[in-house]
Scaffold this active site. Sequence first.
Site, PDB file in Angstrom:
ATOM      1  N   ASN A  46       0.842  -1.238   0.048  1.00 34.89           N
ATOM      2  CA  ASN A  46       0.045   0.030   0.026  1.00 34.89           C
ATOM      3  C   ASN A  46       0.735   1.332   0.019  1.00 34.89           C
ATOM      4  O   ASN A  46       0.752   2.073   0.988  1.00 34.89           O
ATOM      5  CB  ASN A  46      -0.932  -0.152   1.262  1.00 34.89           C
ATOM      6  CG  ASN A  46      -2.230   0.761   0.967  1.00 34.89           C
ATOM      7  OD1 ASN A  46      -2.399   1.207  -0.160  1.00 34.89           O
ATOM      8  ND2 ASN A  46      -2.969   1.058   1.928  1.00 34.89           N
ATOM      9  N   CYS A  54      -7.473   0.829  -4.645  1.00 42.12           N
ATOM     10  CA  CYS A  54      -7.084  -0.417  -4.402  1.00 42.12           C
ATOM     11  C   CYS A  54      -8.237  -1.102  -4.143  1.00 42.12           C
ATOM     12  O   CYS A  54      -7.936  -2.582  -4.100  1.00 42.12           O
ATOM     13  CB  CYS A  54      -5.819  -0.450  -3.609  1.00 42.12           C
ATOM     14  SG  CYS A  54      -5.719   0.420  -2.291  1.00 42.12           S
ATOM     15  N   HIS A  55      -9.180  -0.683  -3.729  1.00 43.23           N
ATOM     16  CA  HIS A  55     -10.409  -1.372  -3.107  1.00 43.23           C
ATOM     17  C   HIS A  55     -11.379  -2.179  -4.100  1.00 43.23           C
ATOM     18  O   HIS A  55     -12.005  -2.990  -3.856  1.00 43.23           O
ATOM     19  CB  HIS A  55     -11.130  -0.586  -2.251  1.00 43.23           C
ATOM     20  CG  HIS A  55     -11.717   0.597  -2.837  1.00 43.23           C
ATOM     21  ND1 HIS A  55     -11.067   1.876  -2.862  1.00 43.23           N
ATOM     22  CD2 HIS A  55     -13.060   0.658  -3.580  1.00 43.23           C
ATOM     23  CE1 HIS A  55     -11.809   2.594  -3.635  1.00 43.23           C
ATOM     24  NE2 HIS A  55     -12.743   2.204  -4.203  1.00 43.23           N
ATOM     25  N   GLU A  83     -20.131   2.404  -4.106  1.00 40.90           N
ATOM     26  CA  GLU A  83     -20.048   2.649  -5.595  1.00 40.90           C
ATOM     27  C   GLU A  83     -20.647   1.772  -6.442  1.00 40.90           C
ATOM     28  O   GLU A  83     -20.548   1.374  -7.507  1.00 40.90           O
ATOM     29  CB  GLU A  83     -18.291   2.477  -5.872  1.00 40.90           C
ATOM     30  CG  GLU A  83     -17.389   3.426  -5.247  1.00 40.90           C
ATOM     31  CD  GLU A  83     -15.853   3.583  -5.870  1.00 40.90           C
ATOM     32  OE1 GLU A  83     -15.931   2.733  -7.014  1.00 40.90           O
ATOM     33  OE2 GLU A  83     -15.308   4.273  -5.381  1.00 40.90           O
TER      34      GLU A  83
END
Length: 110
Positions: A46, A54-55, A83
């Site tokens: 990370n 990155c999720h 989202e």
Amino acid sequence: MITEFQEKVYRAISMIPEGRVTTYGAIASYIGTGGVRAVGRAVGKNPYAPEVPCHRVVYSDARVGNYSAQGGVREKIRLLESEKVKIEDGVVLDFEKIFFDYGSTDMVAE
DNA sequence: TGCATGACCAGAC
DNA sequence: CGTCTGGCCATGC
């Protein structure tokens, strides 16, 4: 220290649109180098924290996989759901529909 | 320089 | 269909 490899991973993830997800394998295949393990390791460290979505990166099995950032997997799922990505029991629903394939784009981001 | 490990993946049993 | 194993490659010690 940001390596060129990590930079490729960073760009690959950055071009993932909202409401879409991709897999570590797709990223590895896109950047051409390294295996999925290398990609997972690079992202897992990370280096870009919340700067990069990155999720939106999940397993090829449609499972959400893991998350090193704050909140862990629990937060990762929450971000995806915000989202419009449906998740149930750690598995992404409509995975094939929202899957972002690097080979099916106009490559405008590049 | 070499060994161990990891936000993985796919094949075998 | 669940579990195990091997392999991928970059990183850390």
